[in-house]
Design a protein around this motif. Structure first.
Motif, short mmCIF file in Angstrom:
data_model
loop_
_atom_site.label_atom_id
_atom_site.label_comp_id
_atom_site.label_asym_id
_atom_site.label_seq_id
_atom_site.Cartn_x
_atom_site.Cartn_y
_atom_site.Cartn_z
N LYS A 56 0.74 -1.21 0.07
CA LYS A 56 -0.03 -0.01 0.04
C LYS A 56 0.86 1.24 0.01
CE LYS A 56 -3.75 2.14 2.43
NZ LYS A 56 -4.77 2.21 3.62
N THR A 59 2.47 1.34 -3.30
CA THR A 59 1.42 2.04 -4.28
C THR A 59 1.37 3.43 -4.24
OG1 THR A 59 0.28 -0.04 -4.30
CG2 THR A 59 -0.91 1.93 -4.89
N GLN A 60 1.16 3.99 -2.87
CA GLN A 60 1.04 5.53 -2.49
C GLN A 60 2.34 6.28 -2.92
OE1 GLN A 60 0.21 5.73 1.65
NE2 GLN A 60 -2.00 4.90 1.43
N TYR A 61 3.48 5.50 -2.70
CA TYR A 61 4.60 6.16 -3.11
C TYR A 61 4.95 6.49 -4.62
CZ TYR A 61 9.73 6.91 -4.10
OH TYR A 61 10.92 7.45 -4.58
N GLN A 62 4.48 5.36 -5.28
CA GLN A 62 4.43 5.29 -6.81
C GLN A 62 3.51 6.45 -7.16
OE1 GLN A 62 6.75 3.96 -8.59
NE2 GLN A 62 7.85 2.79 -7.27
N SER A 63 2.29 6.46 -6.50
CA SER A 63 1.25 7.32 -6.92
C SER A 63 1.78 8.55 -6.81
CB SER A 63 -0.05 7.04 -6.17
OG SER A 63 -1.12 7.88 -6.64
N ALA A 64 2.32 9.10 -5.47
CA ALA A 64 2.89 10.21 -5.21
C ALA A 64 4.00 10.66 -6.01
CB ALA A 64 3.43 10.21 -3.52
N HIS A 65 4.86 9.75 -6.57
CA HIS A 65 5.89 9.98 -7.27
C HIS A 65 5.53 10.21 -8.65
CE1 HIS A 65 10.04 9.66 -8.96
NE2 HIS A 65 9.57 9.09 -9.80
N ARG A 66 4.38 9.66 -9.36
CA ARG A 66 3.69 10.01 -10.51
C ARG A 66 3.18 11.34 -10.27
NH1 ARG A 66 2.21 4.47 -10.20
NH2 ARG A 66 0.02 5.13 -9.66
N ASP A 67 2.38 11.77 -9.16
CA ASP A 67 1.70 13.04 -8.93
C ASP A 67 2.80 13.83 -9.16
OD1 ASP A 67 -0.65 11.67 -8.83
OD2 ASP A 67 -0.60 11.57 -6.54
N LYS A 68 3.74 13.64 -8.16
CA LYS A 68 4.97 14.43 -8.01
C LYS A 68 5.71 14.74 -9.78
CE LYS A 68 9.50 15.41 -6.16
NZ LYS A 68 10.59 14.71 -5.29
N GLN A 70 4.09 14.40 -12.46
CA GLN A 70 2.97 15.21 -13.35
C GLN A 70 2.88 16.41 -12.64
OE1 GLN A 70 -0.66 12.96 -12.51
NE2 GLN A 70 -0.16 11.17 -13.85
#
Length: 244
Positions: A56, A59-68, A70
């Motif tokens: 989790k 996933t949050q890190y990857q999502s945060a990394h992608r958000d970062k 983006q």
């Protein structure tokens, strides 16, 4: 009998105590096994929960990394857009400033040209006024000279007029005297001739002297008349020269 009974009771107590000890051991072993099994089960459950939590978090890190990424991309795009907008505004401001500067320069050049025209006009006016002043001074000098000349001529004219009047009066007097004297000459000559001939006692002895005096006076009058006539001619010439 009682001893047997007591012995049996003691045996029961020992058996019970032994059972109790074994029970405690079993319970302890069961507790240890329970703890071990619980630990294994707990460990298994904890490992699963940790893995889920890790996934989790991953996933949050990857999502945060992608958000970062983006967000960084959006920030870069926005910065590029802002930079482009700022550059466009700056270029427009520079163009407007350059146009305004050129407009002001043209206005200043027009003002300078107008001032140069005004200055040239003023210089021409000053030059014209200086010329007018010089002409006025020359005219004033001429007028003063003319006034002096006219005053001199007026004085000269007055003198000439007075002299002419006096000469004419003298000439008129001489002419009258001549007109009176000339008719007497024939008679004086006749009396002198008679006296010289001695043919008449009525003739006085001074007849010839009177004749000589009359002739001398007549000659003197004629000379004075000619002099006065010459004076009148000179006065006339001077009058013509001064415009009288």
């Amino acid at each position: 009998m009682n001893k047997v009974t007591d012995h049996d009771e003691n045996d029961d107590v020992v058996v019970i105590e032994q059972r109790d000890k074994k029970t405690y051991i079993y319970i302890a072993i069961a507790g240890v096994l329970g703890l071990a099994l619980g630990g294994l089960v707990g460990s298994s459950l904890t490992a699963n929960q940790w893995q889920e939590a890790y996934q989790k978090l991953e996933t949050q890190y990857q999502s945060a990394h992608r958000d970062k990424e983006q967000m960084a991309s959006r920030v870069e795009d926005e910065l590029a857009t802002v930079h482009s907008q700022v550059q466009d505004k700056l270029d427009m401001a520079l163009v407007d400033a350059k146009a305004e500067h050129e407009k002001q320069m043209l206005s200043l050049q027009a003002q300078v040209q107008e001032l140069e025209k005004v200055n040239l006009s003023l210089e021409e006016q000053v030059s014209a006024q200086k010329k007018q002043i010089a002409d006025a001074n020359n005219q004033n000098t001429k007028l003063n000279h003319q006034a002096d000349v006219q005053a001199t001529l007026l004085e000269r004219s007055r003198e000439l007029f007075q002299r002419e009047l006096k000469v004419k009066q003298q000439l008129e007097a001489l002419q009258k005297e001549r007109d009176l004297l000339e008719p007497k000459l024939p008679k004086l000559k006749e009396e002198c001739d008679l006296f010289l001939d001695g043919t008449s006692w009525d003739v006085k002895s001074d007849s010839c002297d009177k004749q000589d005096e009359a002739n001398s006076r007549l000659s003197q009058i004629d000379q004075m008349i000619r002099v006065h006539q010459m004076d009148l001619e000179q006065i006339k010439s001077l009058s013509e020269q001064i415009g009288l």
